[in-house]
Design a protein around this motif. Structure first.
Motif, PDB file in Angstrom:
ATOM      1  N   ARG A 350       0.823  -1.107  -0.099  1.00  0.00           N
ATOM      2  CA  ARG A 350       0.099   0.010   0.112  1.00  0.00           C
ATOM      3  C   ARG A 350       0.879   1.219  -0.030  1.00  0.00           C
ATOM      4  NH1 ARG A 350      -4.624  -0.409   4.189  1.00  0.00           N
ATOM      5  NH2 ARG A 350      -5.168  -2.167   2.630  1.00  0.00           N
ATOM      6  N   GLY A 351       0.488   2.181  -0.764  1.00  0.00           N
ATOM      7  CA  GLY A 351       1.407   3.510  -0.847  1.00  0.00           C
ATOM      8  C   GLY A 351       1.094   4.401   0.511  1.00  0.00           C
ATOM      9  N   THR A 352       1.777   5.407   0.412  1.00  0.00           N
ATOM     10  CA  THR A 352       1.859   6.389   1.442  1.00  0.00           C
ATOM     11  C   THR A 352       1.597   7.886   0.729  1.00  0.00           C
ATOM     12  OG1 THR A 352       4.056   6.697   1.412  1.00  0.00           O
ATOM     13  CG2 THR A 352       3.040   5.182   3.200  1.00  0.00           C
ATOM     14  N   LEU A 353       0.776   8.693   1.433  1.00  0.00           N
ATOM     15  CA  LEU A 353       0.325   9.955   1.103  1.00  0.00           C
ATOM     16  C   LEU A 353       1.646  10.922   1.084  1.00  0.00           C
ATOM     17  CD1 LEU A 353      -1.597  11.992  -0.056  1.00  0.00           C
ATOM     18  CD2 LEU A 353      -2.323  12.486   2.073  1.00  0.00           C
ATOM     19  N   VAL A 354       2.065  11.586   0.065  1.00  0.00           N
ATOM     20  CA  VAL A 354       3.033  12.679   0.276  1.00  0.00           C
ATOM     21  C   VAL A 354       2.587  14.006  -0.110  1.00  0.00           C
ATOM     22  CG1 VAL A 354       5.421  13.291  -0.464  1.00  0.00           C
ATOM     23  CG2 VAL A 354       4.749  10.793  -0.194  1.00  0.00           C
TER      24      VAL A 354
END
Length: 364
Positions: A350-354
């Motif tokens: 799962r990706g992470t918000l930047v």
């Protein structure tokens, strides 16, 4: 005028020039584990150099498995796959293997044709990366080809969504995109255009759905979200944004893009046509490629651990024993890594918000 072809130099020629048996020359030049006396090895190497001998790689591959790890990808021109391939190559070199790369344009027919060709060279492992690879494709012929390769001692790893019975790493595009949708809604945006890429690409389609769900959860009305399909490229993003601007943005206050390349194209269109980002409209991406921090304004995006995924694909491909028996070093962001009912490992990333400069708070 074409140059005449250089005469083919055979192993027999090298053995004769070195004054050794064919078996001795083969052991020196073929990577045999059997020891050859140093003086004979020097003679063989000198003769091979003098005669400009080149080993017949295809013939050698018929006799033993090569040290190659074959990567089969949809498209080699995207920055994200470039990050994955570079990480794969670095990881493969740690065990003296190398990575060969082939492109299929994402069609099942080309995937099958490429896999068949590569298997004839007996690579050590196959890594297939695609937005979606299905067992039922082409009547199961691709699956049958891969299972036959595995029965002969090869390893198969999938990077992408799949129901094939092999170890696989996939990205939770839907849940990762929900993070971005929720952020855009939470910063006050209420009229949103999603540049969703191509309908036939499973990964970007899942992202578009996730964006919409995140926006809805944050209070954005369904009627205020518009989904626009476009080519998955910088030019596709530029053209789609330019058409939106030409038609009049109206109350649109955010353009949410299915990947960074599309978003960078949209940013370029806004700059060229005098639209302030993020003052007039916010723009967001997905992937977190290097260019995301080199553009102005810097791009708000969802970061995926692409380098870690590339390295992990190679670790799985080189794991000893049967599929599902590896002890993987999980990529950053992995939310699960459990064997399936058939024993294959499934790693879900799962990706992470930047948050950066291209998305600013808007008054509600």
């Amino acid at each position: 005028m074409p140059h005449p072809a250089r005469p083919t130099v055979t192993l027999h020629d090298v053995a004769a020039a070195a004054g050794v048996s064919l078996a001795t020359a083969s052991r020196v030049l073929g990577g045999s584990s059997r020891t050859v006396a140093p003086e004979y090895a020097r003679k063989v190497l000198a003769a091979a150099s003098e005669l400009r001998y080149t080993a017949d790689v295809s013939a050698r591959a018929m006799r033993r498995r090569s040290d190659a790890i074959a990567l089969v990808a949809d498209d080699l021109t995207t920055p994200s796959i470039g990050i994955v391939v570079a990480a794969m190559e670095r990881q493969a070199r740690t065990v003296d293997a190398f990575v060969s790369v082939s492109s299929t344009r994402g069609t099942p027919e080309r995937q099958l044709e490429t896999v068949r060709t590569l298997c004839a060279f007996r690579p050590r492992a196959l890594v297939l990366t695609s937005s979606r690879i299905e067992a039922a494709a082409l009547g199961g012929r691709l699956l049958a080809e891969l299972l036959d390769y595995e029965r002969q001692g090869g390893r198969v790893v999938i990077f992408g969504d799949t129901d094939l019975p092999f170890d696989a790493i996939s990205i939770d595009n839907h849940a990762s995109a929900r993070f971005m949708g929720a952020h855009v809604a939470g910063t006050g945006h209420r009229r949103v255009v999603i540049l969703a890429g191509s309908r036939d690409r499973a990964n970007v389609s899942a992202r578009a759905t996730g964006f919409a769900e995140g926006l809805a959860a944050g209070g954005v009305a369904e009627s205020a979200v518009r989904i626009v399909n476009c080519e998955v490229s910088r030019q596709g993003g530029y053209d789609a944004a330019a058409r939106l601007i030409a038609a009049g943005l109206g109350e649109t206050d955010a353009i949410v893009c299915a990947n960074d390349v599309i978003a960078i194209g949209a940013l370029s269109a806004c700059r060229a046509l005098g639209i302030d980002v993020p003052g007039r409209v916010s723009v967001t991406g997905f992937d977190d490629i290097q260019l995301a921090i080199d553009v102005t304004p810097r791009l708000t995006t969802v970061a995926l651990p692409l380098a870690e995924i590339g390295a992990e694909s190679i670790r799985l491909a080189l794991a000893a024993g049967a599929p599902g028996q590896s002890d993987p070093a999980l990529p950053v962001g992995t939310v699960s890594a459990a064997p399936t009912g058939g024993g294959a490992i499934r790693e879900l990333v799962r990706g992470t918000l930047v948050v950066r400069d291209s998305c600013a708070s808007h008054a509600r």
